[in-house]
Structure formats: structure tokens, C-alpha cells
Enzyme design. Structure first.
Site, mmCIF file in Angstrom:
data_model
loop_
_atom_site.group_PDB
_atom_site.id
_atom_site.type_symbol
_atom_site.label_atom_id
_atom_site.label_comp_id
_atom_site.label_asym_id
_atom_site.label_seq_id
_atom_site.Cartn_x
_atom_site.Cartn_y
_atom_site.Cartn_z
ATOM 1 N N ASP A 193 -0.492 87.914 -61.747
ATOM 2 C CA ASP A 193 -0.489 87.526 -60.342
ATOM 3 C C ASP A 193 0.789 86.792 -59.956
ATOM 4 O OD1 ASP A 193 -2.932 88.694 -60.018
ATOM 5 O OD2 ASP A 193 -4.067 86.826 -59.807
ATOM 6 N N GLY A 194 1.354 86.014 -60.888
ATOM 7 C CA GLY A 194 2.600 85.312 -60.583
ATOM 8 C C GLY A 194 3.734 86.271 -60.280
ATOM 9 N N THR A 205 -8.595 81.544 -54.267
ATOM 10 C CA THR A 205 -9.049 81.642 -55.662
ATOM 11 C C THR A 205 -8.074 80.969 -56.616
ATOM 12 O OG1 THR A 205 -8.012 83.835 -55.802
ATOM 13 C CG2 THR A 205 -10.367 83.758 -55.308
ATOM 14 N N SER A 209 -6.628 75.914 -54.685
ATOM 15 C CA SER A 209 -7.646 75.500 -53.716
ATOM 16 C C SER A 209 -9.043 75.513 -54.327
ATOM 17 C CB SER A 209 -7.597 76.432 -52.497
ATOM 18 O OG SER A 209 -8.693 76.211 -51.639
#
EC number: 2.7.1.23
Length: 305
Positions: free
Chosen positions: A88-89, A203, A206
Site C-alpha cells: 500500500d505504501g 483503515t 485513523s
């Protein structure tokens, strides 16, 4: 900008009904074995009938110079699909840059969670074949445009797909923040910090701070205090069209993070202004994809009987 000419032979034949003909690969080139993975995926795309290019840093760091090496503007102008091989990064980093060009992105997961790089590497061939031929779900994601203002001047700008986070420094003391939404005063908050997150970022940090999950179709934002002094200071969901301003009132060594990938130090009186970006990220998922399937798998929810 292309660094090297393409020395591979052209695809043997253009496959019928090929929806995406020129695909750029962006790899997590720091990961062990990434060169072989990127090369394998590139060969697969070539055999499918696609023209293949590599993002410039991916090409330089893997040494796969037999493919054209393109910078981000060149990918935006020349390619009709970007394939992220990583986590995801990696998707966050390239997604912010490519959103302005409208190029859709597909993620093959080599990371750990994979909320937005959701195709497992072990099954990419079947799923990617279908996507290349038009069988996919499109999932638009909103971005944030953030800026830091000091003495009436903009001193820093950034785009965020996940979140904008205002944090205290390393000292064991809170910071005080004045929060406004659309010019209306909300509250002065004393806390370790404040998170302003998109549905995509709901997700991420937060969630760890007690924020709610937002379905991507909502398009709203969530504002989540980090360890607030006042326990009634709770997360609040905001409409996506609003503008949030956060002013540093007191506290030492405060900083602002944008997707945890860019950072700027803050002074007392600085204002961080966050609004919706004019650009939208286009994510593509395999046909039949469901956000709830992703949550159930990644968060290890009980699947029931």
C-alpha cells in the site's frame, strides 16, 4: 522522459479485446527479490500483447533496462494503465502523482496488509488477464490537497490519499490545536495530535486511534483526535466538500505528516488547511471485488458459518 530505448521485441500479436495496451510497472524495488518479480510480471504483460514500460526509479534500481524507463509525467501521457507491484505504501506514493493524469492503477500485493494493493502475487496471472481484457471493478478514491500557512504565506503543499496528521513532538506533553471547519470554529483541542483521513485512510492510522471505517463510496472525511485530554472529544465524520483548518496554539516540536511519506515542522500560529483535491485516484479491482471482502480478510473478522 524515457531514459533508454526499448530493446525488447514488440509483442508477438495484439490480443483481441485488449482494454489496456501500454502498461507501466511500478515496483517496490527495495524489497528482496523485487527484480525477479518485476521481470516476471513484465514478461507476462508482454506475452499478453501489451507494450511494457518501467517507472524510472524501478528501472534504475532493478537494472531491468531492456524496457523503456519513464518518469511519472511520461507515464501519465503515454500509458493507459499503471501496475503497482508492492504494498500500500508503494501505491500511495505513485497514486498521488498519477491521479492528475487519470491513469488507472492496479495493485499486486507484495506487502503485508494490502487494502488497496489487493491482488495476491500468487494469483495475479488469472486476475490481471481478466482486467487487461476489460473485466474489472473501478473504484474512485478522493485525495486531499493540504497546505501549511505561516504569516499569510503558503510554506508547504502536499497531496494525501490516506491522511493528514498533526502530531506533537517527542516531548511528553500535549499540543493545543484550534480547529475550524468551513471557517466555523469547532473547538480548541488538547491532544497528542489530530488525524484528518479520507475513506481510504480510515483503515490506517485513523483506525488505530479509534476512528470509524468509512466505505469508499461515501467520499467523506473523518477527523480523529489522538489521545485527547477531554474524553468527550470524539471522532467526527465530515462531508468531503468541506475545508478543515488546524492552527497550532501551543506545544513543542509539532509537525504535519502527509500519508506518513512527507513531513514538515510547524511553529506556533501555523495553519494547516485541508480541502478536497481536484484529482481522483482510479483504482481497478478484479471483477466481483467487494470492499467487505477486503475488510473481512485484512482485519481477520469472523467469517461466520
Amino acid at each position: 522522459m524515457s531514459l533508454h530505448p526499448d530493446t525488447r521485441s514488440a509483442p508477438a500479436a495484439v490480443a483481441p479485446n485488449l482494454r489496456f495496451s501500454h502498461v507501466a510497472i511500478i515496483g517496490k524495488y527495495q524489497a528482496p527479490g523485487s527484480r525477479d518479480v518485476v521481470d516476471e510480471v513484465a514478461h507476462f504483460l508482454h506475452d499478453e500483447g501489451c507494450d511494457v514500460s518501467l517507472e524510472r526509479d524501478t528501472a534504475l534500481n532493478t537494472g531491468l533496462m531492456q524496457y523503456p524507463a519513464l518518469d511519472v509525467p511520461a507515464i501519465g501521457q503515454a500509458c493507459d494503465l499503471a501496475l503497482v507491484v508492492g504494498g500500500d505504501g508503494t501505491m500511495l506514493g505513485i497514486g498521488r502523482q498519477l491521479a492528475r493524469y487519470g491513469v488507472p492503477l492496479v495493485g499486486i500485493n507484495q506487502g503485508r496488509l494490502g487494502f488497496i494493493t489487493d491482488i495476491p502475487f500468487g494469483s495475479y496471472r488469472e486476475k490481471l488477464h481478466a482486467i487487461l481484457h476489460g473485466a474489472y471493478e473501478e473504484d474512485p478514491r478522493a485525495l486531499m490537497a493540504a497546505s501549511v500557512w505561516r504569516d499569510g504565506r503558503c510554506v508547504f503543499e502536499a497531496t494525501a490519499l490516506n491522511d493528514v496528521v498533526v502530531n506533537r513532538g517527542g516531548v511528553a506533553s500535549m499540543i493545543e490545536l484550534r480547529v475550524e471547519v468551513d471557517g466555523h470554529f469547532v473547538a480548541n483541542q488538547r491532544a497528542d495530535g489530530l488525524i484528518i483521513a479520507t475513506s481510504t485512510g480510515s483503515t490506517a492510522y485513523s483506525l488505530s486511534a479509534g476512528g470509524p471505517l468509512l466505505h469508499p463510496a461515501i467520499g467523506g472525511w473523518v477527523m480523529v483526535p489522538i489521545a485527547p485530554h477531554t474524553l468527550s472529544n470524539r471522532p467526527i465524520v465530515l462531508p468531503a466538500h468541506c475545508e478543515v483548518a488546524v492552527e497550532i496554539v501551543s506545544g513543542k516540536d509539532a509537525s504535519a505528516n502527509f500519508d506518513m511519506q512527507s513531513l514538515t515542522s510547524l511553529l506556533h500560529g501555523d495553519r494547516i488547511v485541508v480541502r478536497r483535491s481536484e484529482h481522483t485516484l482510479r483504482l481497478l479491482h478484479p471483477a466481483g471485488w467487494s470492499y467487505f471482502d477486503t475488510l473481512r480478510k485484512k482485519l481477520h473478522w469472523n467469517e461466520g458459518g
